[in-house]
Design an enzyme around this catalytic site. Structure first.
Site, PDB file in Angstrom:
ATOM      1  N   ASP A  40       0.757  -1.248   0.132  1.00 28.55           N
ATOM      2  CA  ASP A  40       0.077  -0.016   0.145  1.00 28.55           C
ATOM      3  C   ASP A  40       0.857   1.244   0.034  1.00 28.55           C
ATOM      4  O   ASP A  40       0.306   2.337   0.043  1.00 28.55           O
ATOM      5  CB  ASP A  40      -0.914   0.021   1.128  1.00 28.55           C
ATOM      6  CG  ASP A  40      -0.100  -0.001   2.571  1.00 28.55           C
ATOM      7  OD1 ASP A  40       0.960  -0.338   2.540  1.00 28.55           O
ATOM      8  OD2 ASP A  40      -0.858   0.225   3.518  1.00 28.55           O
ATOM      9  N   ARG A  98      12.712  26.352   1.048  1.00 33.04           N
ATOM     10  CA  ARG A  98      12.343  27.574   0.510  1.00 33.04           C
ATOM     11  C   ARG A  98      11.128  28.079   1.293  1.00 33.04           C
ATOM     12  O   ARG A  98      10.825  29.286   1.169  1.00 33.04           O
ATOM     13  CB  ARG A  98      11.853  27.251  -0.776  1.00 33.04           C
ATOM     14  CG  ARG A  98      13.092  27.141  -1.768  1.00 33.04           C
ATOM     15  CD  ARG A  98      12.796  26.838  -3.195  1.00 33.04           C
ATOM     16  NE  ARG A  98      12.778  25.469  -3.247  1.00 33.04           N
ATOM     17  CZ  ARG A  98      12.539  24.782  -4.376  1.00 33.04           C
ATOM     18  NH1 ARG A  98      12.263  25.376  -5.679  1.00 33.04           N
ATOM     19  NH2 ARG A  98      12.254  23.601  -4.438  1.00 33.04           N
ATOM     20  N   LYS A 194      15.091  40.599 -10.817  1.00 31.98           N
ATOM     21  CA  LYS A 194      13.763  39.997 -11.617  1.00 31.98           C
ATOM     22  C   LYS A 194      12.473  40.280 -10.745  1.00 31.98           C
ATOM     23  O   LYS A 194      12.399  40.474  -9.665  1.00 31.98           O
ATOM     24  CB  LYS A 194      14.377  38.406 -11.532  1.00 31.98           C
ATOM     25  CG  LYS A 194      14.248  37.794 -10.278  1.00 31.98           C
ATOM     26  CD  LYS A 194      14.627  36.279 -10.247  1.00 31.98           C
ATOM     27  CE  LYS A 194      14.591  35.557  -8.952  1.00 31.98           C
ATOM     28  NZ  LYS A 194      15.039  34.034  -9.213  1.00 31.98           N
ATOM     29  N   ASP A 224      16.295  24.894  -9.669  1.00 32.61           N
ATOM     30  CA  ASP A 224      15.140  24.037  -9.847  1.00 32.61           C
ATOM     31  C   ASP A 224      14.614  23.881 -11.449  1.00 32.61           C
ATOM     32  O   ASP A 224      14.786  22.918 -12.050  1.00 32.61           O
ATOM     33  CB  ASP A 224      13.859  24.524  -8.805  1.00 32.61           C
ATOM     34  CG  ASP A 224      12.713  23.803  -8.793  1.00 32.61           C
ATOM     35  OD1 ASP A 224      12.506  22.831  -9.495  1.00 32.61           O
ATOM     36  OD2 ASP A 224      11.850  24.039  -8.044  1.00 32.61           O
TER      37      ASP A 224
END
Length: 312
Positions: A40, A98, A194, A224
């Site tokens: 499971d 993060r 940015k 990432d």
């Protein structure tokens, strides 16, 4: 090393590739740990050797999936119940980092929750590297040995012998890290500003500083989706940079990251092996941190300072 050694090193299933190298440097056998999977999706963790009275080092990065974190928690609990002396969680990549603050209403602080889970499980020490935010060390009520990837990355940069070198930060938040590199290498620093639409999506970017005729190295803690790093590299080439490389501690590289890097202006992107890279991008290079973590384990066992092994 003799069988009477006072410590044992064990690996979670996600980080065995790195633990094998750590054990080779330490000249000790990898401890026998077994994971039993149920149909499971549940699993159990146990030790196939006695650890009574031993100091145990449990090596496991907590990158996705969350099973890796759960496995580490079970390893800690099992070690505590097996009457070991001290438990050190060696987490080269500390996931959930993060989420270190409430940046909008009604959200969790995941890094603090994970720190609490590890402490509650019974860990006595954390050994990790390049946390997304330094203040996460304060989330723990146990000692944290915070290592720096610069120990292996800076010698690599120096080996390139690049002229007209310039260090860049892909965002204002990473300026402290990039400035440390620039000071050590005695070269100029530029910043990228940015604007994000949402997480992992950059709307616009501009360069603060001059990159014309420079060999630029972008410094970050993790990559990432590679959206920011590739956008920055392309923009720097457009602004007259001779070449652009990137270095980062953690190789998250999710989604289309490998394709973005391959098709970008980056000459190469260099990571540590805190996270295994299973992609096919020809521009990705990984440097091993096994010796650095092994040396930290030795110094912990000998009650020696670890700060002297850092370059910056």
């Amino acid at each position: 090393m003799e069988e009477k050694q006072s410590f044992k090193v064990f690996s979670g299933s996600a980080t065995k590739y790195l633990t094998d190298k750590i054990c080779a440097h330490l000249n000790v056998p990898l401890g026998a740990c077994v994971k039993t999977d149920f149909s499971d999706g549940e699993f159990a963790v146990g030790y196939d050797e006695s650890i009574r009275g031993k100091n145990v080092y449990l090596v496991q990065s907590t990158f996705p999936t969350s099973d890796n974190l759960m496995e580490l928690l079970l390893m800690i609990d099992a070690a505590k119940r097996a009457s070991c002396n001290k438990i050190a969680a060696v987490i080269p990549y500390f996931g959930w980092a993060r989420q270190d603050r409430k940046d909008r209403p009604r959200v969790s602080i995941g890094a603090k929750l994970v720190a609490d889970l590890l402490s509650k499980a019974g860990v006595d020490r954390i050994i990790t590297m390049d946390l997304h935010a330094d203040q996460i060390q304060g989330f723990f009520d146990v000692p944290v040995d915070h290592l720096y990837a610069s120990t292996v990355i800076l010698p690599y940069i120096q080996s390139l012998k690049l002229k007209d070198l310039c260090i860049a930060s892909p965002d204002v938040g990473g300026s402290k890290r990039a400035n440390t590199y620039a000071k050590f290498l005695r070269c100029p620093l530029v910043l990228c500003h940015k604007v994000r639409l949402r997480a992992n999506v950059v709307e616009s970017m501009r360069i603060i500083g001059d990159v014309k005729d420079k060999n630029v190295i972008i410094v970050d803690d993790m990559v990432d989706t590679a959206g920011t790093i590739t956008k920055a590299a392309n923009l720097m080439i457009e602004n007259g940079a001779k070449s652009v490389r990137a270095v980062a501690s953690h190789c998250v590289m999710s989604g289309q990251a490998s394709e973005r890097v391959e098709n970008s202006a980056l000459t190469e992107i260099v990571f540590t092996d805190s996270i295994p890279y299973n992609g096919t991008c020809t521009k990705v290079k990984q440097l091993s941190i096994a010796d650095m973590f092994a040396e930290t384990i030795i110094r912990n066992e000998n009650h020696e300072s670890i700060s002297s092994q850092y370059l910056v």
